[in-house]
Design an enzyme around this catalytic site. Structure first.
Site, PDB file in Angstrom:
ATOM      1  CG  ASN A  22      -2.234  -0.724   0.927  1.00 47.37           C
ATOM      2  OD1 ASN A  22      -2.908  -0.454  -0.060  1.00 47.37           O
ATOM      3  ND2 ASN A  22      -2.585  -1.660   1.792  1.00 47.37           N
ATOM      4  CG  LEU A 101      -0.711   3.258  17.185  1.00 42.04           C
ATOM      5  CD1 LEU A 101      -1.283   4.092  16.053  1.00 42.04           C
ATOM      6  CD2 LEU A 101       0.782   3.549  17.369  1.00 42.04           C
ATOM      7  CG  HIS A 117      -9.168  -3.614   9.063  1.00 42.11           C
ATOM      8  ND1 HIS A 117      -8.214  -4.181   9.881  1.00 42.11           N
ATOM      9  CD2 HIS A 117     -10.231  -4.456   9.069  1.00 42.11           C
ATOM     10  CE1 HIS A 117      -8.681  -5.317  10.367  1.00 42.11           C
ATOM     11  NE2 HIS A 117      -9.898  -5.508   9.893  1.00 42.11           N
ATOM     12  CB  THR A 149     -11.242   6.552  17.402  1.00 36.35           C
ATOM     13  OG1 THR A 149     -11.839   5.266  17.197  1.00 36.35           O
ATOM     14  CG2 THR A 149     -11.791   7.545  16.390  1.00 36.35           C
ATOM     15  CG  ASP A 153      -9.043  -2.681  13.157  1.00 29.92           C
ATOM     16  OD1 ASP A 153      -8.191  -1.879  12.750  1.00 29.92           O
ATOM     17  OD2 ASP A 153      -8.786  -3.885  13.357  1.00 29.92           O
ATOM     18  CD  GLN A 181     -10.523  -3.367  -6.449  1.00 33.13           C
ATOM     19  OE1 GLN A 181     -10.593  -2.176  -6.749  1.00 33.13           O
ATOM     20  NE2 GLN A 181     -10.322  -4.322  -7.349  1.00 33.13           N
TER      21      GLN A 181
END
Length: 222
Positions: A22, A101, A117, A149, A153, A181
């Site tokens: 990515n 995190l 994700h 947040t 996920d 995608q």
């Protein structure tokens, strides 16, 4: 006469832990003439992550912040924040960054921290998403770009890409279909942010000033 000036390019720092497919899509999009963002640094928690090679090949500054060199998650995140802030990031993108995190980190970058994700969230948070979709007998699967947040996920969704699950699919085949995608929707979401089109407000994602539905903007792909 007032001279029209071009919008400054959004400065992005990408966090990785692995091969960086990515990341490569983000780099390729940043190299297109007139791109709205530039990648100013790629940071990994693993020195052997191949994504660092991709970044260096593209002339992008790289850093390693090894989580094993810190006593706990908090210390690691503080070191990571210091590295990111050194580059003056407008946006931080997680691209296969395999660390959970802390709330302190997430709050520090609230509204400018985005993740991709490999599932149609809220389905299949966490790992092994492709195999879980196959075992559940799902007819479709996909990928989600969302604001980060404190909920794993669980942040507001910006965009999803839905792909069909076909007879005879394995997790590897399905992963490749989804990944194609991902390489489309992640640079797209980054560009929207860079242009000021997408933002997080009142705990939800907005596109062009209008709240997005819980599943974000949906792309149904073959």
């Amino acid at each position: 006469m007032k001279v029209k000036t071009s919008r400054p390019r959004c400065k992005i720092v990408v966090l990785i832990s692995g091969s960086g497919t990515n990341l490569q899509a983000l780099i390729d999009a940043a190299n297109i003439q007139g791109a709205a963002y530039s990648i100013v640094a790629v940071i990994s928690n693993k020195a052997d992550a191949y994504g660092l090679v991709r970044a260096a090949t593209a002339g992008i500054t790289t850093r390693v912040v090894n989580h094993r060199a810190h006593t706990d998650r908090g210390a690691f995140d503080r070191a990571l924040m210091g590295a990111i802030d050194h580059f003056g990031a407008d946006l931080v993108l997680l691209s296969g960054f395999m660390r959970i995190l802390t709330a302190q980190f997430v709050c520090h970058y609230r509204g400018k921290l985005i993740n991709i994700h490999p599932s149609l969230l809220p389905k299949y948070q966490g790992l092994h998403t492709h195999q879980r979709a196959l075992e559940a007998g799902d007819k479709s699967h996909g990928a989600t770009v969302h604001f980060v947040t404190e909920e794993l996920d669980g942040g507001p969704v910006i965009i999803q890409a839905k792909v069909p699950i076909r007879a005879g699919d394995t997790s590897e085949i399905l992963a490749r279909r989804v990944q194609r995608q991902e390489h489309y929707i992640y640079p797209l979401a980054a560009t929207w942010f860079a242009l000021g089109r997408v933002r997080m407000a009142n705990e939800q994602a907005e596109l062009d000033g209008k709240p997005l539905p819980p599943g974000g903007k949906l792309e149904t792909l073959q």
